[in-house]
Design a protein around this motif. Structure first.
Motif, short mmCIF file in Angstrom:
data_model
loop_
_atom_site.label_atom_id
_atom_site.label_comp_id
_atom_site.label_asym_id
_atom_site.label_seq_id
_atom_site.Cartn_x
_atom_site.Cartn_y
_atom_site.Cartn_z
N HIS A 79 102.09 114.46 -55.33
CA HIS A 79 102.65 115.71 -55.85
C HIS A 79 102.77 115.67 -57.37
CE1 HIS A 79 103.23 117.34 -51.87
NE2 HIS A 79 103.68 116.15 -51.52
N HIS A 80 102.00 114.81 -58.01
CA HIS A 80 101.85 114.78 -59.46
C HIS A 80 100.44 115.32 -59.71
CE1 HIS A 80 102.53 113.50 -63.54
NE2 HIS A 80 101.41 112.81 -63.53
N ALA A 81 100.32 116.41 -60.45
CA ALA A 81 99.07 117.17 -60.53
C ALA A 81 97.82 116.32 -60.78
CB ALA A 81 99.20 118.27 -61.58
N PRO A 82 97.78 115.43 -61.76
CA PRO A 82 96.54 114.66 -61.96
C PRO A 82 96.20 113.76 -60.78
CG PRO A 82 97.90 114.55 -63.93
CD PRO A 82 98.73 115.18 -62.85
N ASP A 83 97.21 113.15 -60.17
CA ASP A 83 96.98 112.30 -58.99
C ASP A 83 96.45 113.12 -57.82
OD1 ASP A 83 98.05 110.19 -60.42
OD2 ASP A 83 100.02 110.30 -59.44
N ASP A 84 97.08 114.27 -57.60
CA ASP A 84 96.69 115.11 -56.48
C ASP A 84 95.30 115.70 -56.68
OD1 ASP A 84 99.14 114.47 -55.51
OD2 ASP A 84 99.98 116.49 -55.64
N ALA A 85 94.95 116.05 -57.91
CA ALA A 85 93.60 116.57 -58.18
C ALA A 85 92.56 115.50 -57.89
CB ALA A 85 93.50 117.05 -59.62
N GLN B 204 74.84 124.53 -59.48
CA GLN B 204 75.93 125.41 -59.87
C GLN B 204 77.26 124.72 -59.62
OE1 GLN B 204 75.61 128.70 -61.04
NE2 GLN B 204 73.46 128.21 -61.21
N PRO B 205 78.24 124.90 -60.52
CA PRO B 205 79.55 124.29 -60.27
C PRO B 205 80.25 124.98 -59.10
CG PRO B 205 79.63 125.66 -62.23
CD PRO B 205 78.20 125.63 -61.77
N VAL B 206 81.03 124.21 -58.36
CA VAL B 206 81.78 124.73 -57.23
C VAL B 206 83.23 124.28 -57.38
CG1 VAL B 206 82.08 124.64 -54.72
CG2 VAL B 206 79.78 124.65 -55.70
N MET B 207 84.15 125.23 -57.23
CA MET B 207 85.57 124.91 -57.26
C MET B 207 86.00 124.63 -55.83
SD MET B 207 88.87 127.17 -58.33
CE MET B 207 88.56 127.08 -60.07
N CYS B 208 86.57 123.45 -55.62
CA CYS B 208 87.05 123.09 -54.29
C CYS B 208 88.57 123.27 -54.26
CB CYS B 208 86.73 121.64 -53.97
SG CYS B 208 84.97 121.31 -53.91
N GLY B 209 89.07 123.90 -53.24
CA GLY B 209 90.50 124.10 -53.10
C GLY B 209 90.95 123.73 -51.70
N HIS B 210 92.23 123.46 -51.58
CA HIS B 210 92.79 123.04 -50.28
C HIS B 210 94.14 123.72 -50.08
CE1 HIS B 210 92.71 120.11 -46.98
NE2 HIS B 210 94.01 120.07 -47.12
N PRO B 211 94.13 124.98 -49.75
CA PRO B 211 93.07 125.94 -49.45
C PRO B 211 92.59 126.63 -50.73
CG PRO B 211 95.17 126.94 -48.95
CD PRO B 211 95.47 125.52 -49.40
N ALA B 212 91.32 127.05 -50.73
CA ALA B 212 90.70 127.65 -51.90
C ALA B 212 91.39 128.93 -52.39
CB ALA B 212 89.21 127.90 -51.65
N GLY C 45 81.96 131.91 -60.83
CA GLY C 45 81.59 133.24 -60.34
C GLY C 45 82.50 133.67 -59.20
N HIS C 46 82.03 134.62 -58.41
CA HIS C 46 82.86 135.13 -57.31
C HIS C 46 82.67 134.34 -56.03
CE1 HIS C 46 84.29 138.54 -59.52
NE2 HIS C 46 83.06 138.79 -59.92
N SER C 47 81.59 133.61 -55.90
CA SER C 47 81.34 132.91 -54.64
C SER C 47 81.22 131.40 -54.80
CB SER C 47 80.07 133.46 -53.97
OG SER C 47 78.97 133.29 -54.83
N GLY C 48 81.59 130.87 -55.94
CA GLY C 48 81.47 129.44 -56.17
C GLY C 48 82.72 128.66 -55.81
N ARG C 49 83.33 129.01 -54.68
CA ARG C 49 84.53 128.30 -54.24
C ARG C 49 84.29 127.75 -52.84
NH1 ARG C 49 88.64 133.02 -55.86
NH2 ARG C 49 88.15 133.01 -58.06
N MET C 50 84.83 126.58 -52.61
CA MET C 50 84.71 125.95 -51.30
C MET C 50 86.12 125.61 -50.81
SD MET C 50 82.73 122.54 -50.02
CE MET C 50 83.85 121.40 -50.81
N ASP C 51 86.42 126.04 -49.60
CA ASP C 51 87.71 125.75 -49.00
C ASP C 51 87.59 124.46 -48.19
OD1 ASP C 51 90.46 126.51 -48.28
OD2 ASP C 51 89.60 126.62 -46.27
#
Length: 103
Positions: A77-83, A9-17, A38-44
């Motif tokens: 702080h340039h979106a593609p670099d930071d991603a 399953q795909p997971v979205m990673c965030g910092h912070p999620a 979905g609702h639970s596919g995020r990782m902080d």
């Protein structure tokens, strides 16, 4: 790029999620009708980093975390670099067993 395992399953990673995941999820649902996360596919990644480093969650700032899991890319702080930098951090954290000095 690696092949996904069967049933993965795909997971979205965030910092912070909660902050990083809000707009992408809204955008996906608004313009495609659903989100693959979905609702639970995020990782902080801040929480994962704190847990693996043995730090309290508020202490999981970049300067307090051991160097091993940090991405080698700069945070510009340039979106593609930071991603790309955050993707490296997420992958490194998933593979990192934790600091070697941990009891």
């Amino acid at each position: 790029m690696r092949e996904a395992a069967a049933g993965a399953q795909p997971v979205m990673c965030g910092h912070p999620a909660p902050y990083d995941g809000t707009f992408p999820c809204w955008h996906l649902i608004r313009f495609t009708g659903s989100s693959p996360f979905g609702h639970s596919g995020r990782m902080d990644t801040k929480t994962l980093c704190a847990a693996k480093a043995g730090l309290p969650p508020r202490a999981a700032a970049k300067g307090a975390v051991p160097r091993e899991p940090l991405s080698r890319r700069r945070h510009t702080h340039h979106a593609p670099d930071d991603a790309t930098e955050r993707a490296g951090l997420s992958a490194n954290l998933m593979a990192w067993p934790g600091p070697s000095h941990r009891p």
